[in-house]
Design an enzyme around this catalytic site. Structure first.
Site: not given
Ligand code: SF4
Length: 235
Positions: A37, A125, A145
């Site tokens: 974040n 991730k 992305h």
């Protein structure tokens, strides 16, 4: 889709990328937690500040959470991230007796992922980043992305949640191509296949992109016959 064709086009556009060890796996884990974040710039600053303040991960592990939070303020959500860092360091020490996670390179990819995912605050991730960047294993971290570009290309289905995308993409791409593919997809997402108004008219993937083919008129779409995804890794 012909994955090999896709990877060749990406490499022709953005150049070859080869993994080399830049950081130990634990440092990648801490830096990835700090990157959650926030921007890369802010997380790099927070990471450098953390190391400048404490010197090594063992000292960070013994520091109190408030002092850690103070040193990483530039990265945002500092209290949450400080506690997360303390928790993973504590977990690693309990499991391993030291602060290294380089042993993960000796496990299979699913085993290494499972070990990392047992830690609080470590999702697919983050685990993928540790294994790919820290150890050169063929894990595909799926950031915003990679997720957007691979959906538009038709590599993953439109209803597939991000947590499932990691395994799907890894199954499609040869292990030795995962690192360069990851970097190329991010670069492509930033430069061309942007979230708003993708620049399809400038895109070298336009003839093989499911999104673009779906936008074409029926007569145009019949020219493109190569959009079925191969189920075996070919890239
Ligand atoms: Fe993205 Fe358009 Fe290129 Fe497809 S053709 S990858 S949607 S920019």
């Amino acid at each position: 889709m012909n994955i090999k064709e896709l990877l060749n086009r990406l490499e022709s556009e953005y150049g070859p990328r080869h993994w080399e060890s830049r950081q130990d796996a634990l440092s990648v884990l801490i830096e990835t937690i700090l990157s959650q974040n926030t921007s890369d710039t802010n997380s790099h600053r927070a990471f450098n500040s953390l190391l400048a303040t404490f010197g090594n991960w063992e000292t960070v592990a013994h520091a109190n959470a408030e002092d850690i939070a103070h040193s990483i303020e530039q990265g945002g959500l500092s209290k949450i991230k400080a506690q997360r860092i303390k928790n993973v360091l504590e977990h690693i020490h309990q499991e391993r007796g030291d602060y290294s996670i380089d042993f993960l390179a000796c496990l299979s990819l699913p085993e290494a992922k499972m070990w990392l995912r047992k830690m609080p605050g470590v999702g697919p991730k983050t685990a993928g980043c540790v294994l790919l960047f820290g150890l050169g294993m063929p894990a595909m971290p799926v950031d915003t992305h990679v997720f957007r570009v691979t959906k538009r290309l038709g590599l993953i289905g439109s209803r597939i949640p991000v947590d499932q995308a990691h395994d799907i993409l890894e199954s499609l791409i040869l292990p030795e191509k995962v690192y360069s593919c990851h970097l190329h997809l991010i670069e492509h997402g930033r430069r061309v296949c942007r979230a708003q108004n993708p620049r399809c008219h400038q895109c070298m993937l336009v003839e093989i992109c499911a999104y673009q083919i779906s936008q074409a008129t029926p007569s145009e779409s019949t020219k493109s016959q190569d959009i079925k995804i191969s189920q075996s890794p070919t890239g």
